[in-house]
Design an enzyme around this catalytic site. Structure first.
Site, mmCIF file in Angstrom:
data_model
loop_
_atom_site.group_PDB
_atom_site.id
_atom_site.type_symbol
_atom_site.label_atom_id
_atom_site.label_comp_id
_atom_site.label_asym_id
_atom_site.label_seq_id
_atom_site.Cartn_x
_atom_site.Cartn_y
_atom_site.Cartn_z
ATOM 1 N N CYS A 157 0.584 5.029 6.756
ATOM 2 C CA CYS A 157 -0.046 4.919 8.078
ATOM 3 C C CYS A 157 0.935 4.247 9.064
ATOM 4 C CB CYS A 157 -1.335 4.107 7.982
ATOM 5 S SG CYS A 157 -2.393 4.659 6.626
ATOM 6 N N CYS A 181 0.833 -1.216 0.000
ATOM 7 C CA CYS A 181 0.000 0.000 0.000
ATOM 8 C C CYS A 181 0.864 1.261 0.000
ATOM 9 C CB CYS A 181 -0.934 -0.007 1.215
ATOM 10 S SG CYS A 181 -2.035 1.423 1.237
ATOM 11 N N CYS A 205 0.512 0.572 10.318
ATOM 12 C CA CYS A 205 0.046 -0.492 9.419
ATOM 13 C C CYS A 205 1.160 -1.338 8.817
ATOM 14 C CB CYS A 205 -0.795 0.115 8.296
ATOM 15 S SG CYS A 205 -1.516 -1.184 7.256
ATOM 16 N N CYS A 210 -16.526 -9.120 5.945
ATOM 17 C CA CYS A 210 -15.885 -7.846 5.616
ATOM 18 C C CYS A 210 -14.603 -8.093 4.821
ATOM 19 C CB CYS A 210 -15.576 -7.110 6.912
ATOM 20 S SG CYS A 210 -14.769 -5.523 6.653
ATOM 21 N N CYS A 238 -19.381 2.328 8.735
ATOM 22 C CA CYS A 238 -18.617 1.673 9.793
ATOM 23 C C CYS A 238 -17.355 2.504 9.962
ATOM 24 C CB CYS A 238 -18.289 0.236 9.366
ATOM 25 S SG CYS A 238 -17.153 -0.603 10.491
ATOM 26 N N CYS A 245 -19.580 -6.132 3.879
ATOM 27 C CA CYS A 245 -18.884 -4.908 4.259
ATOM 28 C C CYS A 245 -17.560 -4.899 3.511
ATOM 29 C CB CYS A 245 -18.628 -4.942 5.765
ATOM 30 S SG CYS A 245 -17.646 -3.552 6.374
ATOM 31 N N ARG A 286 -17.705 -2.368 17.894
ATOM 32 C CA ARG A 286 -16.943 -3.605 17.630
ATOM 33 C C ARG A 286 -15.588 -3.592 18.305
ATOM 34 N NH1 ARG A 286 -16.681 -4.226 12.024
ATOM 35 N NH2 ARG A 286 -18.807 -4.962 12.248
HETATM 36 N N1 SAM Z 1 -6.579 0.620 3.185
HETATM 37 C C1 SAM Z 1 -7.850 0.868 3.706
HETATM 38 C C2 SAM Z 1 -7.883 2.003 4.711
HETATM 39 O O1 SAM Z 1 -6.880 2.299 5.332
HETATM 40 O O2 SAM Z 1 -8.958 2.573 4.875
HETATM 41 C C3 SAM Z 1 -8.510 -0.352 4.339
HETATM 42 C C4 SAM Z 1 -7.675 -1.321 5.143
HETATM 43 S S1 SAM Z 1 -6.910 -0.668 6.615
HETATM 44 C C5 SAM Z 1 -5.859 -1.990 7.089
HETATM 45 C C6 SAM Z 1 -8.269 -0.657 7.778
HETATM 46 C C7 SAM Z 1 -8.009 -0.235 9.180
HETATM 47 O O3 SAM Z 1 -7.234 -1.211 9.860
HETATM 48 C C8 SAM Z 1 -7.229 1.038 9.438
HETATM 49 O O4 SAM Z 1 -7.989 2.197 9.265
HETATM 50 C C9 SAM Z 1 -6.847 0.865 10.896
HETATM 51 O O5 SAM Z 1 -7.849 1.393 11.723
HETATM 52 C C10 SAM Z 1 -6.786 -0.647 11.063
HETATM 53 N N2 SAM Z 1 -5.429 -1.111 11.355
HETATM 54 C C11 SAM Z 1 -4.412 -1.264 10.480
HETATM 55 N N3 SAM Z 1 -3.296 -1.688 11.096
HETATM 56 C C12 SAM Z 1 -3.604 -1.811 12.413
HETATM 57 C C13 SAM Z 1 -2.855 -2.194 13.562
HETATM 58 N N4 SAM Z 1 -1.574 -2.527 13.488
HETATM 59 N N5 SAM Z 1 -3.483 -2.213 14.753
HETATM 60 C C14 SAM Z 1 -4.787 -1.861 14.833
HETATM 61 N N6 SAM Z 1 -5.536 -1.486 13.772
HETATM 62 C C15 SAM Z 1 -4.953 -1.449 12.585
HETATM 63 C C1 DTB Z 2 -11.021 -2.208 11.461
HETATM 64 O O1 DTB Z 2 -11.407 -1.229 12.107
HETATM 65 N N1 DTB Z 2 -10.155 -3.115 11.905
HETATM 66 C C2 DTB Z 2 -9.907 -4.120 10.899
HETATM 67 C C3 DTB Z 2 -10.901 -3.732 9.782
HETATM 68 N N2 DTB Z 2 -11.416 -2.483 10.237
HETATM 69 C C4 DTB Z 2 -10.514 -3.776 8.401
HETATM 70 C C5 DTB Z 2 -8.476 -4.229 10.514
HETATM 71 C C6 DTB Z 2 -7.554 -4.540 11.662
HETATM 72 C C7 DTB Z 2 -6.174 -4.738 11.139
HETATM 73 C C8 DTB Z 2 -5.225 -5.211 12.196
HETATM 74 C C9 DTB Z 2 -3.844 -5.410 11.701
HETATM 75 C C10 DTB Z 2 -3.755 -6.351 10.533
HETATM 76 O O2 DTB Z 2 -4.029 -7.549 10.682
HETATM 77 O O3 DTB Z 2 -3.390 -5.858 9.449
HETATM 78 FE FE1 SF4 Z 3 -2.769 1.292 3.364
HETATM 79 FE FE2 SF4 Z 3 -2.614 0.189 5.759
HETATM 80 FE FE3 SF4 Z 3 -2.998 2.789 5.549
HETATM 81 FE FE4 SF4 Z 3 -4.985 1.097 4.835
HETATM 82 S S1 SF4 Z 3 -4.141 1.387 6.874
HETATM 83 S S2 SF4 Z 3 -4.282 2.912 3.722
HETATM 84 S S3 SF4 Z 3 -3.746 -0.612 4.035
HETATM 85 S S4 SF4 Z 3 -1.177 1.660 4.879
#
Ligand code: SAM
Ligand code: DTB
Ligand code: SF4
Length: 345
Positions: free
Chosen positions: A85, A81, A88, A125, A216, A156, A288
């Site tokens: 973030c 990606c 992430c 989802c 959501c 979702c 959630r």
């Molecule tokens: N790329 C899209 C976005 O960012 O909207 C969708 C997927 S992204 C992984 C969805 C959500 O996962 C993020 O907004 C964040 O809240 C959550 N997330 C990602 N990494 C995480 C982590 N290490 N711990 C907790 N939540 C995480």
């Molecule tokens: C949300 O609020 N939490 C989920 C879902 N929406 C997509 C993602 C959590 C990701 C946790 C770290 C991972 O496994 O990448």
């Molecule tokens: Fe990309 Fe992760 Fe950020 Fe979603 S949370 S936009 S997957 S870097």
């Protein structure tokens, strides 16, 4: 400003531990009005017994407190990606060892949907590691949404930023919910993500709403924010008009290689407080208990259930990190005495 002063945690009110249910519980109308950060922060700072009582009172007015929604998560396109973030593992900016994959096929997704349905999930989802889908991506996702709907589950997805037209197309395919998190308070956003801004998130939520898809939206707790930071996030969510139908509260999962990998641990009770305040300020929403369940252990999870969390991600994996396994969750829910939401079909 909230006009229902029963919510304001003055010293006098915190002494009303046994206030009658109706008097202690605010009306839904009151909650449709704006919450100030100070009001939310005052709730977060209540004595825990008082906060839990208020959260449980609100919860019972709008939900069966013994019911839990199970939502299964599937990463349909992992890694690579372009966004940065800080939390992430799927960002190209961090070396986490997550390999980028192509998008899953409809056949593979159907198999996962059938598995989730057989295991008792009512919502499915799909997550994709995109900044925003392009139109070809979106066409494929529309097909995947139809696969989920064919099997009678709620659909979702979380795909990054959407245009109004893309949101309409997903609605046309039958999408029930779109997940797009605000993640943290507006003033902290730039410390965590630099490749987009808060307004981008709000714009996408507007497009989702405009298309008639349920929203959501939630955030992540434990990223080094203060209680004021957590209050800022909850106030933002609660002030969305209307507030989201579904509010994921994630505990940061610290993944080696991400900038937040060495973040100090948050007091688990601060997490529980955040769940309780999400419940009080967004009474009708599904709250959630999302990422981080495996790390927090059963006792903290159960406190979150008692604070009003009524949905969990169900399945051995989140997107790339682990989640409690299905047997462990079934066992926990049985011991707590909770039943699960049934799928429509
Ligand atoms: N790329 C899209 C976005 O960012 O909207 C969708 C997927 S992204 C992984 C969805 C959500 O996962 C993020 O907004 C964040 O809240 C959550 N997330 C990602 N990494 C995480 C982590 N290490 N711990 C907790 N939540 C995480
Ligand atoms: C949300 O609020 N939490 C989920 C879902 N929406 C997509 C993602 C959590 C990701 C946790 C770290 C991972 O496994 O990448
Ligand atoms: Fe990309 Fe992760 Fe950020 Fe979603 S949370 S936009 S997957 S870097």
């Amino acid at each position: 400003m909230t006009t229902d002063t029963t919510l304001l945690p003055s010293t006098e009110q915190t002494l009303h531990f046994h206030a009658p249910r109706k008097a202690a519980a605010p009306s839904v109308e009151a909650h449709q009005q704006a919450w100030s950060v100070a009001e939310v922060q005052a709730l977060l700072g209540l004595p825990l017994p008082e906060l839990m009582h208020r959260a449980q009172t609100v919860h019972r007015e709008h939900h069966d407190p013994t019911e839990m929604e199970l939502a299964t998560l599937l990463s349909i396109k992992t890694g690579g990606c372009p966004e940065d973030c800080g939390y992430c593992p799927q960002s190209v900016h961090h070396e986490t060892g997550v390999e980028a994959t192509k998008m899953m096929t409809p056949e593979a997704v159907r198999e996962a949907v059938l598995g989730a349905k057989a295991a008792g999930a009512s919502r499915f989802c799909m997550g994709a590691a995109w900044r925003a889908p392009n139109d070809r991506d979106l066409e494929k996702v529309e097909e995947l949404v139809r696969v989920i709907k064919d099997e009678g589950l709620e659909a979702c997805c979380t795909l990054g930023m959407l245009t109004g037209d893309q949101a309409q197309r997903l609605k046309g395919a039958g999408l029930d919910y779109y997940n797009h998190n605000l993640d943290t308070a507006p003033e902290l956003y730039g410390d965590i993500i630099t490749t987009r801004d808060y307004q981008d998130r709000l714009d996408t939520l507007g497009h989702v709403r405009g298309a008639g898809i349920h929203v959501c939206s939630g955030g992540i707790v434990g990223m080094g924010e203060s209680r004021t930071g957590r209050a800022g996030l909850i106030a933002q969510l609660a002030n969305l008009a209307p507030y989201p139908e579904s509010v994921p509260i994630n505990h940061l999962v610290k993944v080696p290689g991400t900038p937040l990998a060495d973040e100090p641990d948050l007091d688990p009770l601060e997490f529980v407080r955040t769940v309780a305040v999400a419940r009080i300020t967004m009474p009708k929403a599904k709250v959630r208990l999302s990422a981080g369940r495996r790390q927090m252990g059963e006792s903290t999870q159960v406190l979150c259930f008692l604070a009003g969390a009524n949905s969990i991600f169900y399945g051995d994996k989140l997107l790339v990190t682990g989640n409690p396994d299905v047997e462990a969750d079934q066992d926990l829910l049985t011991r707590v005495g909770m039943h699960t939401t049934r799928a429509h079909a």
